[in-house]
Motif scaffolding. Structure first.
Motif, PDB file in Angstrom:
ATOM      1  N   GLU A 126       0.861  -1.030  -0.117  1.00 60.29           N
ATOM      2  CA  GLU A 126      -0.100   0.037   0.095  1.00 60.29           C
ATOM      3  C   GLU A 126       0.856   1.159   0.117  1.00 60.29           C
ATOM      4  OE1 GLU A 126      -3.015   2.187   2.811  1.00 60.29           O
ATOM      5  OE2 GLU A 126      -2.857  -0.059   3.104  1.00 60.29           O
ATOM      6  N   GLN A 127       1.725   1.309   0.678  1.00 53.05           N
ATOM      7  CA  GLN A 127       2.832   2.514   0.736  1.00 53.05           C
ATOM      8  C   GLN A 127       3.446   2.500  -0.452  1.00 53.05           C
ATOM      9  OE1 GLN A 127       2.164   4.911   3.037  1.00 53.05           O
ATOM     10  NE2 GLN A 127       0.684   3.416   4.069  1.00 53.05           N
ATOM     11  N   ARG A 142       2.872   1.871  -3.323  1.00 50.22           N
ATOM     12  CA  ARG A 142       1.860   2.233  -4.282  1.00 50.22           C
ATOM     13  C   ARG A 142       1.416   3.850  -4.051  1.00 50.22           C
ATOM     14  NH1 ARG A 142      -1.711  -0.871  -2.921  1.00 50.22           N
ATOM     15  NH2 ARG A 142      -0.895  -2.389  -4.377  1.00 50.22           N
ATOM     16  N   ARG A 143       1.600   4.007  -2.832  1.00 54.15           N
ATOM     17  CA  ARG A 143       1.374   5.701  -2.410  1.00 54.15           C
ATOM     18  C   ARG A 143       2.579   6.269  -2.961  1.00 54.15           C
ATOM     19  NH1 ARG A 143       2.641   8.957   1.333  1.00 54.15           N
ATOM     20  NH2 ARG A 143       3.775   7.619   2.545  1.00 54.15           N
ATOM     21  N   GLU A 179       0.337   4.207  -9.499  1.00 53.51           N
ATOM     22  CA  GLU A 179      -0.255   2.970  -9.718  1.00 53.51           C
ATOM     23  C   GLU A 179       0.507   2.121 -10.655  1.00 53.51           C
ATOM     24  OE1 GLU A 179      -3.445   1.641  -9.032  1.00 53.51           O
ATOM     25  OE2 GLU A 179      -3.323   3.300  -7.560  1.00 53.51           O
ATOM     26  N   PRO A 231       2.780   5.405   6.539  1.00 53.68           N
ATOM     27  CA  PRO A 231       3.172   6.317   5.595  1.00 53.68           C
ATOM     28  C   PRO A 231       4.600   6.732   5.782  1.00 53.68           C
ATOM     29  CG  PRO A 231       1.316   7.003   6.574  1.00 53.68           C
ATOM     30  CD  PRO A 231       1.830   6.027   7.432  1.00 53.68           C
TER      31      PRO A 231
END
Length: 171
Positions: A72-73, A75-76, A80, A109
């Motif tokens: 998730e991080q 990707r952030r 994408e 994060p």
């Protein structure tokens, strides 16, 4: 021996640990007088710059821990379509590098919470930073740690490698 049983007995897998276990290990190692170093990154497409960064980080202390950004991080941070490899595979690859002692995956994060949990003596960052531009520098200094910039010049990039592969596959 089947593939699955070989995988379960992998020495690299045994070096991937949960944060709660890592805190205990760090306390024990620090109690034995060892200098703890923490490095971190996404490590989505491994390249020589990553290896040099981790080897230089290891040279600063006795125990090198690497925090791998969660899917998730990553990707952030990277956008994408990233990561190309899932976090468990990225962690296993990093844990197989000789310079690396332990690996953990973090989902926050930034690496600040991991730093506060482990309080490493040294937080190693790559040469795309300076000691004054490391975002978590004040957190590291708050517990008496220091930031060190290590590795070779930032001439390598996973994003650039992916771009080259994408371009060449379209030709």
């Amino acid at each position: 021996m089947t593939f699955q049983s070989r995988q379960l007995n992998s020495p690299a897998l045994s070096r991937i640990v949960k944060r709660s276990d890592l805190i205990t290990i760090v306390e024990t190692e620090r109690g034995s007088g060892k200098r703890i170093v923490l490095a971190n990154g996404c490590f989505d497409v491994l390249h020589v710059g990553h290896v040099r960064y981790l080897e230089a980080a290891r040279a600063l202390g006795d125990l090198l821990i690497v925090g791998v950004n969660s899917d998730e991080q990553t990707r952030r941070l990277k956008g994408e379509g990233r990561p190309l490899m899932p976090q468990d595979q990225r962690a296993e690859i990093i844990s197989a590098i000789e310079a690396v002692d332990l690996v953990t995956i973090f989902s926050e994060p930034s690496v600040e919470e991991l730093l506060l949990a482990l309080k490493p003596d040294i937080h190693a960052k790559g040469t795309d930073y300076t000691e004054d531009s490391v975002p978590e520098r004040d957190v590291v200094r708050s517990f008496g740690g220091r930031v060190a910039i290590v590795g070779d010049p930032k001439d390598h990039s996973s994003s650039e490698m992916i771009e080259k592969l994408t371009v060449s596959s379209k030709q």
